[in-house]
Every structure is written in C-alpha cells, then in structure tokens.
Design a protein around this motif. Structure first.
Motif, PDB file in Angstrom:
ATOM      1  N   VAL A 173       9.494  24.021  -0.446  1.00 28.72           N
ATOM      2  CA  VAL A 173       9.074  23.331   0.780  1.00 28.72           C
ATOM      3  C   VAL A 173       9.469  24.193   1.970  1.00 28.72           C
ATOM      4  O   VAL A 173      10.655  24.386   2.239  1.00 28.72           O
ATOM      5  N   ILE A 174       8.476  24.710   2.697  1.00 26.15           N
ATOM      6  CA  ILE A 174       8.751  25.665   3.773  1.00 26.15           C
ATOM      7  C   ILE A 174       8.596  25.060   5.165  1.00 26.15           C
ATOM      8  O   ILE A 174       8.995  25.676   6.149  1.00 26.15           O
ATOM      9  N   ALA A 175       8.012  23.883   5.269  1.00 26.72           N
ATOM     10  CA  ALA A 175       7.838  23.243   6.577  1.00 26.72           C
ATOM     11  C   ALA A 175       7.781  21.729   6.389  1.00 26.72           C
ATOM     12  O   ALA A 175       7.323  21.237   5.361  1.00 26.72           O
ATOM     13  N   MET A 176       8.238  21.008   7.414  1.00 19.23           N
ATOM     14  CA  MET A 176       8.224  19.545   7.376  1.00 19.23           C
ATOM     15  C   MET A 176       8.052  19.018   8.783  1.00 19.23           C
ATOM     16  O   MET A 176       8.551  19.616   9.751  1.00 19.23           O
ATOM     17  N   VAL A 177       7.333  17.932   8.923  1.00 15.84           N
ATOM     18  CA  VAL A 177       7.172  17.284  10.218  1.00 15.84           C
ATOM     19  C   VAL A 177       7.420  15.792  10.033  1.00 15.84           C
ATOM     20  O   VAL A 177       7.104  15.219   8.983  1.00 15.84           O
ATOM     21  N   VAL A 178       8.009  15.175  11.047  1.00 13.72           N
ATOM     22  CA  VAL A 178       8.283  13.739  11.031  1.00 13.72           C
ATOM     23  C   VAL A 178       7.427  13.079  12.100  1.00 13.72           C
ATOM     24  O   VAL A 178       7.546  13.390  13.289  1.00 13.72           O
ATOM     25  N   GLY A 179       6.545  12.192  11.657  1.00 13.26           N
ATOM     26  CA  GLY A 179       5.729  11.425  12.584  1.00 13.26           C
ATOM     27  C   GLY A 179       6.195   9.984  12.626  1.00 13.26           C
ATOM     28  O   GLY A 179       6.835   9.483  11.688  1.00 13.26           O
ATOM     29  N   PHE A 180       5.878   9.292  13.709  1.00 12.70           N
ATOM     30  CA  PHE A 180       6.293   7.906  13.893  1.00 12.70           C
ATOM     31  C   PHE A 180       5.047   7.046  14.070  1.00 12.70           C
ATOM     32  O   PHE A 180       4.324   7.205  15.051  1.00 12.70           O
ATOM     33  N   GLN A 181       4.794   6.176  13.116  1.00 12.75           N
ATOM     34  CA  GLN A 181       3.711   5.222  13.270  1.00 12.75           C
ATOM     35  C   GLN A 181       4.265   4.022  14.027  1.00 12.75           C
ATOM     36  O   GLN A 181       5.136   3.309  13.534  1.00 12.75           O
ATOM     37  N   LEU A 182       3.766   3.816  15.229  1.00 12.19           N
ATOM     38  CA  LEU A 182       4.312   2.785  16.094  1.00 12.19           C
ATOM     39  C   LEU A 182       3.919   1.390  15.606  1.00 12.19           C
ATOM     40  O   LEU A 182       2.929   1.221  14.894  1.00 12.19           O
ATOM     41  N   ALA A 183       4.700   0.426  16.022  1.00  8.06           N
ATOM     42  CA  ALA A 183       4.437  -0.958  15.631  1.00  8.06           C
ATOM     43  C   ALA A 183       3.118  -1.436  16.237  1.00  8.06           C
ATOM     44  O   ALA A 183       2.803  -1.123  17.383  1.00  8.06           O
ATOM     45  N   PRO A 184       2.329  -2.192  15.487  1.00 11.84           N
ATOM     46  CA  PRO A 184       1.035  -2.680  15.996  1.00 11.84           C
ATOM     47  C   PRO A 184       1.176  -3.991  16.766  1.00 11.84           C
ATOM     48  O   PRO A 184       0.567  -5.010  16.415  1.00 11.84           O
ATOM     49  N   ASP A 185       1.975  -3.960  17.826  1.00  3.71           N
ATOM     50  CA  ASP A 185       2.265  -5.216  18.521  1.00  3.71           C
ATOM     51  C   ASP A 185       1.745  -5.252  19.953  1.00  3.71           C
ATOM     52  O   ASP A 185       2.005  -6.205  20.688  1.00  3.71           O
TER      53      ASP A 185
END
Length: 308
Positions: A173-185
């Motif tokens: 594993v040479i790269a990683m990204v963290v995304g945030f799925q926001l709350a659907p409110d």
C-alpha cells in the motif's frame, strides 16, 4: 520366363510435401507457444491482482475492527485526515486491549511512511499502544469535559505510539486518503480548512468537519456518517521492481480527490494511464500496469447515535 510378374513401385513424400508439413508444424508450435505464453501472463496478472487484493482486504479488515471498537466519547480526541508523509492519517482510542486479560484500551494509529523492513519504501503502517483505564490524562481530563488533544503538550506521551511502535500492515500500500461522508441532515458544517457547508447532504469532503468549544477546535465526528478510505496498492512482486524513490514518485501522482468525488472515481482512471506518463517511463511497464485502487466506507454509527 514369367512375363506377368507385377512391377514393384516405391512411393514417398516429395520435397514440396515435406516443406509444407514442416511449415504447418512450425505454425502449430508457434501457436502453442503463443497460447502458453498468453496463459502464463494471464496467470501472473491474476496472481498479482490476488496478492494486492489480499493485502488491502487484510488492511481494511484491521481498520474495520479498530473502528468498530472506537471509543465514541466527547471527551476523547479523534484524528482523521490527510496530513503530510509519515504523519498519522488516523489516530484514535479504541476499546481493544492487547493484554492477556483483554481489558483496557489502545491508542491506534495508521500512517503511510517508509519502513526499513520494506527496503525503505513507503507502505501502510499501524501502531497500537495499550493504555490502562486507570491512566489519567487522555480522557475526561479537562474541567470542561473537552479532550486533551493528541497534539497537546500536556497529553501524556507515554500513551502515544512511538515511531518504533509502527509495524508494516501492508507492504504494497503506497498511498491512502481519508474522506468524510457528511451526515445527511441538511445542517451546516465547518471544515478544518476553514470552508463552510451550508447544508450537509451526505456529500464527501477531504477536510474534516470541526467544532469549536471554549476556544478549542477539534474534529466533530458527529457530523460524519462514514469514513471513506481510498488505497493505492501494488503486489509484492511488482513492488520489488521499484526502489524507494520510484515508489515515492509514483505515490505522489495520487493526490487528494476533489470534494464530492470518491477515491475510485479520481484514482481509477489515473491508475489506468500511468504507462503513458513520460515522467514514469523509466519504471518497469509491468509494475505500472499492476497498480490497483481500492475504496471502502467505514460507518461511524456510534458517534451518530450519540448525537441523535
């Protein structure tokens, strides 16, 4: 004198017939060789794909176990994001002990960094530093019930994983990204980069939502429905064809996706076009063709339940 004795005639292959037969044999052997070679290539590609997939499956499985045991308390710090190379992408307290009693908790960290056991190449590392429940200073510490941030000078350093605590979780594993799925409110959110979102409708962003309380700014996981983790991986055979500098150059091609775009949507086409990039032309073609992109969502239901 027997005049009726039959005359014996001998027959054989003509030169043209022999040449024709040899040509057909050569063509048949060439076809068999080509078929065997193609089959071997398909098997090699399949094996390499399976190796990369196995590495990522194990990495995602470990992340899932750690995050499923996430200690979701408002007085406990939680870090997730896309920092510089060798900094933590994830750092949180998990209800996973490593002692024989099975009690306690651990500060868990994930990062992409170089490691000597991987010939100095960057890879996915994980650390788990166990802390006892009697340890003071890492939750419920402030008089206002806000957490002591992992980055604060008064956070107990004995509870944080040291560089030597990080071990290779997935060498390819040479790269990683963290995304945030926001709350659907449909409620607003402020992100760590200073931008604001008027109404959260489940969109994916790559800067964490934050809250500011009593002058302290920290990630607000209650505004996140899921973490979206994107990973770029190579099988170990392809990895061995590249040195640490080449891995670094290759990994840096996979930049942070734009807000609203998933890692697979951004990185997938890029992985398919690596062989056409002039700056990567010195790298083995087979290694570039072996780059794979993966993605998985990890719900943070525990935080969402606390906020409802």
């Amino acid at each position: 004198m027997n005049r009726n004795r039959p005359t014996l005639h001998t027959s054989g292959f003509t030169l043209i017939e022999l040449l024709t037969a040899c040509s057909l044999l050569i063509l048949l052997l060439a076809f068999v060789f080509q078929l065997t070679n193609t089959t071997n290539q398909i098997i090699q590609i399949s094996n390499r794909t399976a190796d990369a997939t196995t590495q990522v499956r194990q990495a995602f499985g470990r992340m899932g176990l750690d995050l499923d045991n996430l200690i979701a308390r408002p007085d406990v710090d939680f870090e997730a994001g896309n920092p510089g190379f060798s900094d933590n992408a994830l750092l949180f307290l998990s209800n996973i002990g490593t002692s024989s009693t099975g009690r306690g908790a651990s500060v868990i960290g994930y990062r992409i960094a170089s490691h000597p056991d991987n010939a100095g190449r960057r890879c996915l590392l994980r650390a788990g530093k166990e802390v006892g429940w009697a340890t003071t200073g890492y939750f419920g510490y402030r008089t206002n019930d806000l957490p002591v941030l992992f980055s604060d000078s008064d956070f107990p350093t004995s509870a944080l994983p040291a560089p030597s605590d990080y071990e290779i979780l997935a060498p390819g594993v040479i790269a990683m990204v963290v995304g945030f799925q926001l709350a659907p409110d449909n409620l607003p959110a402020t992100l760590a980069d200073g931008s604001t979102i008027a109404a959260c409708m489940g969109q994916v962003v790559y800067s964490a939502p934050v809250r500011t309380t009593a002058g302290q700014t920290l990630i607000d996981p209650t505004r996140v429905s899921s973490l979206i983790i994107g990973i770029v991986a190579l099988d170990e055979a392809s990895l061995s064809q590249l040195n640490a500098g080449q891995i670094e150059t290759l990994a840096l091609k996979f930049t942070r996706p734009a807000a609203g775009s998933l890692p697979m949507a951004t990185w997938g086409p890029l992985a398919e076009s690596l062989t056409s990039l002039p700056e990567l032309s010195a790298m083995p073609l087979s290694a570039l063709q072996a780059v794979r992109v993966f993605q998985r969502a990890f719900p943070l239901a525990t935080y969402r339940e606390r906020s409802l």
